[in-house]
Design a protein around this motif. Sequence first.
Motif, PDB file in Angstrom:
ATOM      1  N   PRO A 264      34.506  39.975  34.878  1.00 39.30           N
ATOM      2  CA  PRO A 264      33.308  40.353  35.645  1.00 39.30           C
ATOM      3  C   PRO A 264      32.051  40.459  34.797  1.00 39.30           C
ATOM      4  O   PRO A 264      30.947  40.172  35.277  1.00 39.30           O
ATOM      5  CB  PRO A 264      33.684  41.705  36.254  1.00 39.30           C
ATOM      6  CG  PRO A 264      34.771  42.249  35.376  1.00 39.30           C
ATOM      7  CD  PRO A 264      35.528  41.042  34.895  1.00 39.30           C
TER       8      PRO A 264
ATOM      9  N   ARG B 274      35.003  42.507  43.982  1.00 40.39           N
ATOM     10  CA  ARG B 274      36.398  42.899  43.749  1.00 40.39           C
ATOM     11  C   ARG B 274      36.900  43.980  44.710  1.00 40.39           C
ATOM     12  O   ARG B 274      38.049  44.395  44.618  1.00 40.39           O
ATOM     13  CB  ARG B 274      36.566  43.364  42.295  1.00 40.39           C
ATOM     14  CG  ARG B 274      36.605  42.205  41.319  1.00 40.39           C
ATOM     15  CD  ARG B 274      36.298  42.598  39.892  1.00 40.39           C
ATOM     16  NE  ARG B 274      36.616  41.511  38.980  1.00 40.39           N
ATOM     17  CZ  ARG B 274      35.875  40.412  38.848  1.00 40.39           C
ATOM     18  NH1 ARG B 274      34.790  40.254  39.580  1.00 40.39           N
ATOM     19  NH2 ARG B 274      36.239  39.457  37.998  1.00 40.39           N
TER      20      ARG B 274
ATOM     21  N   VAL C  52      40.234  43.637  46.454  1.00 44.72           N
ATOM     22  CA  VAL C  52      41.416  43.909  45.629  1.00 44.72           C
ATOM     23  C   VAL C  52      41.861  45.357  45.802  1.00 44.72           C
ATOM     24  O   VAL C  52      43.046  45.638  46.009  1.00 44.72           O
ATOM     25  CB  VAL C  52      41.131  43.609  44.141  1.00 44.72           C
ATOM     26  CG1 VAL C  52      42.345  43.963  43.280  1.00 44.72           C
ATOM     27  CG2 VAL C  52      40.743  42.155  43.956  1.00 44.72           C
TER      28      VAL C  52
END
Length: 211
Positions: free
Chosen positions: A30, A189, A192
């Motif tokens: 990231p 994200r 996730v």
Amino acid sequence: MTNSDNWKMNEEKEPETKEELVYYSHPVCPFGQRVWIYLEEKKIKYDYVFIELTKERPQWYIDINPKKKVPAIKHDGKILYESYIVTQYLSEVFGDKNDPKPLVSHDAYTRAQERLWVDYCDKNLIGAYYGFLMNQDETKHEELSKKLDDTLTFIEENGLKDYKEGEDKYWFGDRFSIVDLAFAPFFQRFPVIEHYRGYTIPEKLTKIKSW
């Protein structure tokens, strides 16, 4: 499609490159994505050297970045690392000085605000997110979920307090800034943590959802 002509795999010897700007990273990192997004947004030509994160870094890369982390860049033979520092440098070198909507603001107070919120992302959001995602003790999940809620609420009520839903596209209205760049890979994200922890951004945080 990227503005990089070659993706070179990590080797025992540093790969040969042809562009004056070389970007060292891994696609899933990231922090590397912060730099990558900027390079692509600005259509800057660069060589991408792939750094394998699951293996010991080769000595040639440790010589480039003694921290052994990604990303790093080499520009005209000069080396820099740390995503925030790298993106600031690229912004200054590749034309933001005369851009009416620069990545890093021309205004001193706004620049200070940018630094403040990038710092909040790095010191608060990332820790709250990964602290919850990686924790295997289910007895602590409620506490960790609340910590992430509180972190996001602080962003909503303070960082995005002037954000106009349905009108503004970015943190500072219509200007894509280093703050958007800092947060973007981590908000990407959130599916996730929803999958593994059942966490979703609270419905009341409408500005974050819109942004």
